[in-house]
Design a protein around this motif. Structure first.
Motif, PDB file in Angstrom:
ATOM      1  N   ALA A 258      34.564 109.215  67.250  1.00  0.00           N
ATOM      2  CA  ALA A 258      35.878 108.581  67.331  1.00  0.00           C
ATOM      3  C   ALA A 258      35.991 107.424  66.347  1.00  0.00           C
ATOM      4  O   ALA A 258      37.013 107.257  65.667  1.00  0.00           O
ATOM      5  N   LYS A 259      34.928 106.641  66.241  1.00  0.00           N
ATOM      6  CA  LYS A 259      34.964 105.484  65.335  1.00  0.00           C
ATOM      7  C   LYS A 259      35.081 105.916  63.881  1.00  0.00           C
ATOM      8  O   LYS A 259      35.679 105.214  63.061  1.00  0.00           O
ATOM      9  N   LYS A 260      34.516 107.081  63.544  1.00  0.00           N
ATOM     10  CA  LYS A 260      34.631 107.587  62.171  1.00  0.00           C
ATOM     11  C   LYS A 260      36.082 107.859  61.797  1.00  0.00           C
ATOM     12  O   LYS A 260      36.448 107.822  60.626  1.00  0.00           O
ATOM     13  N   PHE A 261      36.912 108.147  62.817  1.00  0.00           N
ATOM     14  CA  PHE A 261      38.317 108.466  62.566  1.00  0.00           C
ATOM     15  C   PHE A 261      39.246 107.336  62.991  1.00  0.00           C
ATOM     16  O   PHE A 261      40.435 107.545  63.239  1.00  0.00           O
ATOM     17  N   GLY A 262      38.686 106.122  63.084  1.00  0.00           N
ATOM     18  CA  GLY A 262      39.507 104.936  63.293  1.00  0.00           C
ATOM     19  C   GLY A 262      39.890 104.625  64.720  1.00  0.00           C
ATOM     20  O   GLY A 262      40.726 103.750  64.944  1.00  0.00           O
ATOM     21  N   ALA A 263      39.316 105.338  65.683  1.00  0.00           N
ATOM     22  CA  ALA A 263      39.615 105.052  67.090  1.00  0.00           C
ATOM     23  C   ALA A 263      38.502 104.188  67.693  1.00  0.00           C
ATOM     24  O   ALA A 263      37.365 104.189  67.208  1.00  0.00           O
ATOM     25  N   GLU A 264      38.835 103.455  68.754  1.00  0.00           N
ATOM     26  CA  GLU A 264      37.830 102.586  69.378  1.00  0.00           C
ATOM     27  C   GLU A 264      36.781 103.382  70.137  1.00  0.00           C
ATOM     28  O   GLU A 264      35.607 103.042  70.149  1.00  0.00           O
ATOM     29  N   ASP A 265      37.229 104.457  70.781  1.00  0.00           N
ATOM     30  CA  ASP A 265      36.307 105.280  71.558  1.00  0.00           C
ATOM     31  C   ASP A 265      36.868 106.687  71.652  1.00  0.00           C
ATOM     32  O   ASP A 265      37.932 106.989  71.081  1.00  0.00           O
ATOM     33  N   LEU A 266      36.156 107.576  72.370  1.00  0.00           N
ATOM     34  CA  LEU A 266      36.560 108.976  72.459  1.00  0.00           C
ATOM     35  C   LEU A 266      37.924 109.132  73.129  1.00  0.00           C
ATOM     36  O   LEU A 266      38.747 109.941  72.694  1.00  0.00           O
ATOM     37  N   ASP A 267      38.185 108.341  74.175  1.00  0.00           N
ATOM     38  CA  ASP A 267      39.492 108.424  74.840  1.00  0.00           C
ATOM     39  C   ASP A 267      40.615 108.044  73.885  1.00  0.00           C
ATOM     40  O   ASP A 267      41.697 108.650  73.899  1.00  0.00           O
ATOM     41  N   GLY A 268      40.339 107.032  73.055  1.00  0.00           N
ATOM     42  CA  GLY A 268      41.347 106.618  72.078  1.00  0.00           C
ATOM     43  C   GLY A 268      41.621 107.712  71.057  1.00  0.00           C
ATOM     44  O   GLY A 268      42.767 107.938  70.651  1.00  0.00           O
ATOM     45  N   LEU A 269      40.560 108.431  70.639  1.00  0.00           N
ATOM     46  CA  LEU A 269      40.727 109.525  69.677  1.00  0.00           C
ATOM     47  C   LEU A 269      41.518 110.662  70.308  1.00  0.00           C
ATOM     48  O   LEU A 269      42.386 111.263  69.662  1.00  0.00           O
ATOM     49  N   LYS A 270      41.220 110.952  71.575  1.00  0.00           N
ATOM     50  CA  LYS A 270      41.952 112.015  72.277  1.00  0.00           C
ATOM     51  C   LYS A 270      43.441 111.666  72.353  1.00  0.00           C
ATOM     52  O   LYS A 270      44.307 112.537  72.178  1.00  0.00           O
ATOM     53  N   LYS A 271      43.733 110.389  72.601  1.00  0.00           N
ATOM     54  CA  LYS A 271      45.134 109.961  72.679  1.00  0.00           C
ATOM     55  C   LYS A 271      45.823 110.139  71.326  1.00  0.00           C
ATOM     56  O   LYS A 271      46.967 110.617  71.249  1.00  0.00           O
ATOM     57  N   GLN A 272      45.116 109.758  70.249  1.00  0.00           N
ATOM     58  CA  GLN A 272      45.678 109.922  68.914  1.00  0.00           C
ATOM     59  C   GLN A 272      45.982 111.392  68.618  1.00  0.00           C
ATOM     60  O   GLN A 272      47.035 111.730  68.069  1.00  0.00           O
ATOM     61  N   ILE A 273      45.035 112.249  68.985  1.00  0.00           N
ATOM     62  CA  ILE A 273      45.222 113.685  68.741  1.00  0.00           C
ATOM     63  C   ILE A 273      46.410 114.209  69.547  1.00  0.00           C
ATOM     64  O   ILE A 273      47.234 114.982  69.041  1.00  0.00           O
ATOM     65  N   SER A 274      46.514 113.788  70.808  1.00  0.00           N
ATOM     66  CA  SER A 274      47.630 114.223  71.660  1.00  0.00           C
ATOM     67  C   SER A 274      48.969 113.815  71.053  1.00  0.00           C
ATOM     68  O   SER A 274      49.920 114.610  71.001  1.00  0.00           O
ATOM     69  N   GLU A 275      49.034 112.567  70.579  1.00  0.00           N
ATOM     70  CA  GLU A 275      50.290 112.081  69.991  1.00  0.00           C
ATOM     71  C   GLU A 275      50.626 112.849  68.720  1.00  0.00           C
ATOM     72  O   GLU A 275      51.800 113.171  68.475  1.00  0.00           O
ATOM     73  N   ARG A 276      49.601 113.141  67.905  1.00  0.00           N
ATOM     74  CA  ARG A 276      49.847 113.890  66.673  1.00  0.00           C
ATOM     75  C   ARG A 276      50.323 115.300  66.973  1.00  0.00           C
ATOM     76  O   ARG A 276      51.277 115.803  66.356  1.00  0.00           O
ATOM     77  N   LEU A 277      49.679 115.962  67.945  1.00  0.00           N
ATOM     78  CA  LEU A 277      50.068 117.318  68.308  1.00  0.00           C
ATOM     79  C   LEU A 277      51.497 117.355  68.836  1.00  0.00           C
ATOM     80  O   LEU A 277      52.304 118.211  68.462  1.00  0.00           O
ATOM     81  N   GLU A 278      51.818 116.395  69.711  1.00  0.00           N
ATOM     82  CA  GLU A 278      53.157 116.377  70.294  1.00  0.00           C
ATOM     83  C   GLU A 278      54.216 116.078  69.238  1.00  0.00           C
ATOM     84  O   GLU A 278      55.342 116.580  69.320  1.00  0.00           O
ATOM     85  N   ALA A 279      53.861 115.265  68.224  1.00  0.00           N
ATOM     86  CA  ALA A 279      54.794 115.001  67.123  1.00  0.00           C
ATOM     87  C   ALA A 279      55.029 116.284  66.319  1.00  0.00           C
ATOM     88  O   ALA A 279      56.157 116.581  65.910  1.00  0.00           O
ATOM     89  N   GLU A 280      53.948 117.057  66.094  1.00  0.00           N
ATOM     90  CA  GLU A 280      54.085 118.333  65.381  1.00  0.00           C
ATOM     91  C   GLU A 280      54.947 119.298  66.191  1.00  0.00           C
ATOM     92  O   GLU A 280      55.823 119.984  65.630  1.00  0.00           O
ATOM     93  N   TYR A 281      54.704 119.365  67.497  1.00  0.00           N
ATOM     94  CA  TYR A 281      55.504 120.248  68.352  1.00  0.00           C
ATOM     95  C   TYR A 281      56.971 119.826  68.329  1.00  0.00           C
ATOM     96  O   TYR A 281      57.879 120.666  68.284  1.00  0.00           O
ATOM     97  N   ALA A 282      57.207 118.493  68.369  1.00  0.00           N
ATOM     98  CA  ALA A 282      58.585 117.991  68.386  1.00  0.00           C
ATOM     99  C   ALA A 282      59.308 118.363  67.094  1.00  0.00           C
ATOM    100  O   ALA A 282      60.493 118.716  67.103  1.00  0.00           O
TER     101      ALA A 282
END
Length: 444
Positions: A258-282
């Motif tokens: 997660a830190k390699k991709f700019g997130a604080e932890d794994l939960d933060g990375l999962k949240k980023q991915i969820s937001e990106r996916l939902e933006a793509e779906y939108a």
């Protein structure tokens, strides 16, 4: 200026403008008199050049300017009085151009197609579905796994192990063509992933099974279409020294990843991915809703269309589709492309909807801001790496390029405006259902 109507058929208009010779002469004299105080000519003080001399020296140029000004002014006055909005630049031709001489009346024929009167649409009668897709856990997991694969590292295999497809080997190599080394054919400590197809075809396959400290000769041929003409199609030999053999090791899906991709932890990375996916779906869902909106508008209104706009749009559609089917043909060096009935039908729809959206947007005073245009230019400039400045200068000087960037922004803002007034029902669907809806857009 005398104006006589010569055509009034549907949206086609024709007029004959007559500029009396006396009025043209008066306009020429007025222009010369206006310029006289600033004119300097040998033998005369500034501002004291006789009118007869001015007319002899500058008369023909001033005559042309006066004629053009008179025609432009008459056309402007006519359009303001009639309320006509030409669909394209009016065609202006001198009726007596071949035989006209100074002292004759100027007669010009003006023709154009006027934009139609567009009927009002009750936007509240539109019914739309807004598809919503939540980011499912499986999609987030798949994205995490892909990130882990892209972040894989390599670790040394046991001494004496043979290199396998997918391994990373470190090599020194030197290439020869016709027994002579060639420029760019040599490197030291080069990391190469076998099976990545980053080298000449056949090169990597010959290194599968290699061991550390092994010396190998790789025999290959450069492709016929190779970028360097002096090497294209040539047989080559590479002397290789294997210095390391490493096996791939996927990154662990954890906080470190997660830190390699700019997130604080794994939960933060999962949240980023969820937001990106939902933006793509939108974004995809918006395209589906936009198509439904345009389909309904297309059925609600009908009005005459300027033939010139439809013909131009049909030609553009035919040309674009032809190039998509013939991607190897660059530029316009090909035979004429005749639009089909299908192209013309699509052109009718596009022109009708384009005029309707423009009318709705104009009445609602929809505008494209300078900031929105700047962002559009920046996005477009990314397609020309290293040439961004030249692209900016091109857009600044080219009204057509500016309009191409402005039009889709304006259209999207009008679509948003219409959607706000329509009846919109939100519907939660799966990713697969959304994908089917998007695929159906291409089938229409």
């Amino acid at each position: 200026m005398q104006v006589k109507e010569t055509q009034n058929d549907g949206l086609k208009r024709g007029y004959q403008f007559t500029l009396p010779a006396a009025d043209l002469a008066t306009a020429v004299d007025a222009k010369l008199k206006e310029a006289q105080p600033e004119v300097e000519m040998k033998g005369f003080r500034k501002g004291k050049v006789p009118m007869a001399m001015l007319k002899k020296q500058f008369g023909q140029r001033i005559l042309g300017e006066a004629m053009q000004d008179a025609i432009d002014g008459a056309l402007k006055d006519h359009l303001e009085a009639s309320g006509d909005r030409p669909a394209a630049q009016p065609k202006v031709e001198m009726d007596n151009g071949d035989s006209w001489k100074e002292g004759d009346d100027v007669v010009v024929n003006v023709s154009y197609e006027t934009l139609p009167t567009i009927p009002e649409v009750d936007l509240t009668t539109l019914s739309l579905e807004k598809l919503t897709v939540p980011a499912e856990e499986a999609a987030v997991t798949e994205a995490l796994e892909n990130l882990a694969k892209s972040s894989q590292s390599f670790e040394d295999r046991k001494k004496g192990s043979k290199a396998k497809d997918g391994d990373q080997i470190t090599i020194d190599f030197k290439g020869f063509v016709d027994g002579e080394p060639f420029e760019g054919g040599e490197a030291e400590d080069y990391p190469l992933v076998l099976g990545s197809n980053s080298f000449i075809p056949g090169f990597e396959a010959q290194l599968v099974g290699a061991k550390v400290d092994e010396d190998l000769k790789v025999e290959v041929s450069f492709p016929e279409e190779y970028g360097a003409p002096h090497l294209a199609g040539k047989a080559a030999t590479f002397e290789c020294k294997v210095k390391a053999v490493k096996a791939p090791k996927e990154a662990e899906i954890d906080d470190e990843l997660a830190k390699k991709f700019g997130a604080e932890d794994l939960d933060g990375l999962k949240k980023q991915i969820s937001e990106r996916l939902e933006a793509e779906y939108a974004g995809a869902a918006r395209q589906v809703m936009k198509r439904a909106l345009l389909d309904q508008l297309d059925k609600k209104v009908t009005f005459d269309l300027p033939e010139s706009l439809v013909e131009a749009e049909a030609s553009q559609i035919a040309h674009q589709l032809w190039h998509e089917e013939n991607p190897d043909v660059q530029g316009h060096n090909h035979d004429a492309i005749e639009p089909t009935d299908e192209h013309k039908a699509l052109a009718v729809r596009r022109v009708r909807l384009g005029l309707l959206l423009a009318e709705i947007g104009q009445k609602a005073e929809v505008t494209v801001t300078d900031q929105e245009m700047t962002q559009a230019v920046l996005r477009a400039a990314r397609q020309y790496p290293g040439q961004e400045r030249a692209f900016f200068e091109f857009v600044q000087k080219n009204q057509g390029a500016q309009q191409q960037l402005r039009a889709p922004i304006f259209e999207d803002k009008v679509v948003d405006l219409i959607a706000e007034k329509a009846k919109v029902e939100e519907k939660t669907v799966t990713k697969e259902e959304l994908e089917k809806a998007v695929e159906a857009l291409d089938e229409l």
